[in-house]
Design an enzyme around this catalytic site. Structure first.
Site, PDB file in Angstrom:
ATOM      1  CE  LYS A 150      -1.733   1.737   4.011  1.00 41.08           C
ATOM      2  NZ  LYS A 150      -1.574   3.176   4.267  1.00 41.08           N
ATOM      3  NE  ARG A 184      -1.373  11.951   7.606  1.00 40.05           N
ATOM      4  CZ  ARG A 184      -1.299  13.153   8.163  1.00 40.05           C
ATOM      5  NH1 ARG A 184      -0.142  13.744   8.298  1.00 40.05           N
ATOM      6  NH2 ARG A 184      -2.375  13.778   8.593  1.00 40.05           N
ATOM      7  CB  CYS A 219      -4.320   6.105  10.707  1.00 39.28           C
ATOM      8  SG  CYS A 219      -4.605   4.738   9.593  1.00 39.28           S
ATOM      9  N   PRO A 224       1.881  16.559  12.066  1.00 39.01           N
ATOM     10  CG  PRO A 224       3.773  17.503  13.065  1.00 39.01           C
ATOM     11  CD  PRO A 224       2.757  16.407  13.241  1.00 39.01           C
ATOM     12  CB  ILE A 225       2.644  18.454   6.651  1.00 40.85           C
ATOM     13  CG1 ILE A 225       1.988  19.844   6.576  1.00 40.85           C
ATOM     14  CG2 ILE A 225       1.568  17.362   6.694  1.00 40.85           C
ATOM     15  CD1 ILE A 225       1.252  20.078   5.262  1.00 40.85           C
ATOM     16  CG  ASP A 226       7.226  19.958  11.047  1.00 40.81           C
ATOM     17  OD1 ASP A 226       6.445  18.995  11.177  1.00 40.81           O
ATOM     18  OD2 ASP A 226       8.399  19.943  11.474  1.00 40.81           O
ATOM     19  CD  GLN A 227      11.155  18.138   9.629  1.00 41.30           C
ATOM     20  OE1 GLN A 227      12.221  17.985   9.068  1.00 41.30           O
ATOM     21  NE2 GLN A 227      10.916  19.125  10.486  1.00 41.30           N
ATOM     22  CG  ASP A 267       2.561   1.224   9.589  1.00 37.98           C
ATOM     23  OD1 ASP A 267       2.899   1.484   8.430  1.00 37.98           O
ATOM     24  OD2 ASP A 267       2.222   2.084  10.425  1.00 37.98           O
ATOM     25  NE  ARG A 275      -7.048   4.838   4.669  1.00 48.96           N
ATOM     26  CZ  ARG A 275      -6.106   5.356   5.467  1.00 48.96           C
ATOM     27  NH1 ARG A 275      -6.322   5.482   6.759  1.00 48.96           N
ATOM     28  NH2 ARG A 275      -4.941   5.736   4.971  1.00 48.96           N
TER      29      ARG A 275
HETATM   30  C1  EPZ Z   1       3.822   6.741   6.725  1.00 46.35           C
HETATM   31  O1  EPZ Z   1       3.072   7.768   7.355  1.00 46.35           O
HETATM   32  C2  EPZ Z   1       2.855   5.595   6.545  1.00 46.35           C
HETATM   33  N1  EPZ Z   1       1.762   6.021   5.673  1.00 46.35           N
HETATM   34  C3  EPZ Z   1       2.317   5.155   7.900  1.00 46.35           C
HETATM   35  O2  EPZ Z   1       1.533   3.992   7.671  1.00 46.35           O
HETATM   36  C4  EPZ Z   1       3.487   4.760   8.796  1.00 46.35           C
HETATM   37  O3  EPZ Z   1       2.987   4.492  10.088  1.00 46.35           O
HETATM   38  C5  EPZ Z   1       4.505   5.898   8.876  1.00 46.35           C
HETATM   39  O4  EPZ Z   1       4.905   6.289   7.552  1.00 46.35           O
HETATM   40  C6  EPZ Z   1       5.751   5.497   9.643  1.00 46.35           C
HETATM   41  O5  EPZ Z   1       6.329   4.384   9.027  1.00 46.35           O
HETATM   42  C7  EPZ Z   1       2.000   6.035   4.342  1.00 46.35           C
HETATM   43  O6  EPZ Z   1       3.073   5.714   3.886  1.00 46.35           O
HETATM   44  C8  EPZ Z   1       0.839   6.453   3.478  1.00 46.35           C
HETATM   45  P1  EPZ Z   1       6.016   9.808   9.016  1.00 46.35           P
HETATM   46  P2  EPZ Z   1       3.715   9.246   7.471  1.00 46.35           P
HETATM   47  O7  EPZ Z   1       6.044  11.065   8.228  1.00 46.35           O
HETATM   48  O8  EPZ Z   1       4.487   9.520   6.244  1.00 46.35           O
HETATM   49  C9  EPZ Z   1       6.071  13.032  12.471  1.00 46.35           C
HETATM   50  C10 EPZ Z   1      -0.301   2.596   7.759  1.00 46.35           C
HETATM   51  O9  EPZ Z   1      -0.836   2.008   8.706  1.00 46.35           O
HETATM   52  N2  EPZ Z   1       6.174  14.030  11.423  1.00 46.35           N
HETATM   53  O10 EPZ Z   1       7.137   8.851   8.909  1.00 46.35           O
HETATM   54  O11 EPZ Z   1       2.660  10.197   7.877  1.00 46.35           O
HETATM   55  C11 EPZ Z   1       4.717  12.331  12.464  1.00 46.35           C
HETATM   56  O12 EPZ Z   1       3.751  13.077  13.174  1.00 46.35           O
HETATM   57  C12 EPZ Z   1       0.119   4.029   7.937  1.00 46.35           C
HETATM   58  O13 EPZ Z   1      -0.054   2.100   6.633  1.00 46.35           O
HETATM   59  C13 EPZ Z   1       6.433  15.360  11.770  1.00 46.35           C
HETATM   60  O14 EPZ Z   1       6.557  15.684  12.946  1.00 46.35           O
HETATM   61  O15 EPZ Z   1       4.692   9.024   8.695  1.00 46.35           O
HETATM   62  C14 EPZ Z   1       5.040  11.022  13.148  1.00 46.35           C
HETATM   63  O16 EPZ Z   1       4.992  11.217  14.549  1.00 46.35           O
HETATM   64  C15 EPZ Z   1      -0.226   4.576   9.301  1.00 46.35           C
HETATM   65  N3  EPZ Z   1       6.525  16.286  10.794  1.00 46.35           N
HETATM   66  C16 EPZ Z   1       6.481  10.745  12.706  1.00 46.35           C
HETATM   67  O17 EPZ Z   1       7.009  11.985  12.241  1.00 46.35           O
HETATM   68  C17 EPZ Z   1       6.379  15.957   9.464  1.00 46.35           C
HETATM   69  O18 EPZ Z   1       6.483  16.856   8.611  1.00 46.35           O
HETATM   70  C18 EPZ Z   1       6.581   9.726  11.583  1.00 46.35           C
HETATM   71  O19 EPZ Z   1       5.743  10.197  10.546  1.00 46.35           O
HETATM   72  C19 EPZ Z   1       6.127  14.610   9.127  1.00 46.35           C
HETATM   73  C20 EPZ Z   1       6.032  13.672  10.113  1.00 46.35           C
END
Ligand code: EPZ
Length: 426
Positions: free
Chosen positions: A22, A93, A117, A123-126, A305, A397
């Site tokens: 996915k 997401r 989820c 956040p999306i700051d990065q 996950d 999903r």
């Molecule tokens: C991806 O989410 C996956 N989703 C998630 O899978 C997975 O849990 C996650 O990566 C971690 O492996 C998809 O790929 C569609 P992150 P993502 O950015 O990209 C923080 C599933 O069940 N963060 O690695 O949103 C964030 O809040 C789903 O398949 C910031 O602070 O995860 C989190 O605490 C659930 N600022 C941590 O980093 C940012 O700009 C990791 O988030 C971005 C993220």
């Protein structure tokens, strides 16, 4: 409102074929916007997140052809710029991958803030930091992220924290930027490598995906390609734990063992017998498992996950297990539902303390997100009696044909679909 009804306690046996990943597919599909010709994608999972991605592309004017259940042809040569609306973006997401791809294609991107989820603060700051570093400006008004750039120029970006989504968005934005972009402290998940391989098959120049330093030399054009999505390591891990929880004997077919290493090693540590082969595993369940401690980490650590699914298994282990969720603020919402089934779990912030019990009991429960739903299915399968799981749209999903795959393994699970009339009657 649709439900899964499980009559648990049956050992799972036989073979399950794992579908395409996915989290790779939802990055690769938006990336087809960058090609100046058609792309044919194989092993695409037939799941709701993919359907939404394809609907967004179709709305933009892309030609999307479903060649068969898991093969899709996408020609985005004649798409037009548009706002990706909230009703499309809110349920997933990965809608934010249209930010980088549309910015690259049109010099502007307008996408509603993403959904997905509910795991606490996301956040999306990065992501925004990457777009700004590459020369873009953005506003967030009325729930729409609006990003513009006359030109994207390669640069060095250090992620303040490891983030899969921002790493992917940075790769998608930089692959046609002018010059060299170096990403440091990048995420290393298998789906990031898969996206890089897909883009390189279109003529991109990306090196180091799968390590924490990724170098991207921008190219002027990307051509169409044919590509096969990798198997889903989280789906595979979910069926591994379902086999273990039902004391079953199951072949998990069409996998890449390397991607499963953190899951396989943890399950072996608590006593699950796992035979590893080139492209399949055999999982042999045992009567009861040992307690353990686990902390979710970015790949190659134990994946967040898989945290709910492992916790469901540990509710029936011997002794006290400790699960620490380091990736998200609130990924224990499903614990209340497991308690309804007799689990003995206490949660303090990011730590769950699990006192193993002999067995759970069937109960009516509700899925709060994708992997939480999978955990409830595992608990229901392992338990004598009836478990009804509501809100299974979360599960659908990300898991292709889950009830069918489980039925083929001997599970007594049915999906009860509620028509509008039935819903009104309730
Ligand atoms: C991806 O989410 C996956 N989703 C998630 O899978 C997975 O849990 C996650 O990566 C971690 O492996 C998809 O790929 C569609 P992150 P993502 O950015 O990209 C923080 C599933 O069940 N963060 O690695 O949103 C964030 O809040 C789903 O398949 C910031 O602070 O995860 C989190 O605490 C659930 N600022 C941590 O980093 C940012 O700009 C990791 O988030 C971005 C993220």
């Amino acid at each position: 409102m649709d439900k899964f009804i499980i009559n648990g306690g049956k050992r799972l046996t036989g073979t399950v074929n794992i579908s395409g990943a996915k989290n790779a597919a939802v990055a690769i599909i938006p990336a087809t916007i960058l090609a100046d010709g058609p792309c044919i994608l194989y092993n695409v999972p037939e799941i709701n997140d993919v359907s939404i991605d394809l609907r967004i592309l179709t709305e933009m004017g892309a030609e999307v052809k479903i060649i068969n259940k898991n093969t899709i042809r996408i020609d985005a040569a004649h798409i037009r710029d548009m706002v990706v609306p909230y009703e499309m973006a809110r349920s997933m997401r990965a809608s934010y991958y249209f930010l980088s791809t549309m910015l690259n294609r049109f010099g502007r991107a307008r996408v509603s803030m993403p959904g997905g989820c509910d795991l606490g603060d996301r956040p999306i700051d990065q992501h925004l930091k990457c777009f700004k570093a590459l020369g873009a400006d953005y506003t967030i008004e009325h729930g729409i992220v609006d990003i513009k750039a006359d030109k994207l120029i390669g640069t060095q970006i250090y992620f303040d924290r490891v983030t899969v989504g921002a790493t992917i968005n940075a790769i998608l934005a930089a692959c046609k930027a002018e010059g060299l972009t170096i990403l440091e402290n990048a995420a290393k998940e298998p789906h990031i490598v898969d996206l890089a391989n897909f883009l390189n098959s279109m003529g991109a120049d990306i090196m180091g995906a799968g390590t924490d330093v990724i170098k991207i030399r921008g190219v002027n054009k990307l051509h169409g390609t044919e590509y096969t999505v990798i198997p889903d390591q989280i789906e595979a891990g979910t069926y591994m734990i379902a086999a273990a929880a039902t004391k079953g004997n199951v072949i998990i077919n069409n996998i890449i063992p390397k991607h499963l290493e953190p899951i396989t090693s943890k399950l072996r540590k608590i006593g699950v017998v796992i035979e590893e082969h080139d492209d399949y595993l055999r999982v042999i369940g045992q009567e009861r498992y040992e307690k353990t401690t686990v902390k979710t980490m970015p790949h190659p650590g134990f994946p967040t996950d898989m945290q709910p699914q492992l916790t469901a298994l540990l509710t029936m282990a011997k002794g006290t297990s400790i699960v620490t969720e380091s990736m998200f603020d609130n990924r224990f919402r499903y614990v209340d539902e497991l308690r309804r089934m007799g689990a003995d779990i206490s949660v303090d912030g990011k730590v769950a303390i699990i006192e193993g019990v002999e067995h759970l009991t069937g109960a009516p429960v509700k899925a709060s997100d994708l992997r939480a739903g999978a955990a409830l299915i595992i608990a229901g399968l392992s338990t004598e009696g009836i478990t009804e799981i509501e809100d299974i749209y979360h599960i659908e999903r990300g898991y292709e044909d889950m009830e069918i795959k489980l039925q083929n393994l001997g599970a007594d699970i049915v999906k009860r679909v509620f028509t509008d009339g039935m819903r009104k009657a309730l």
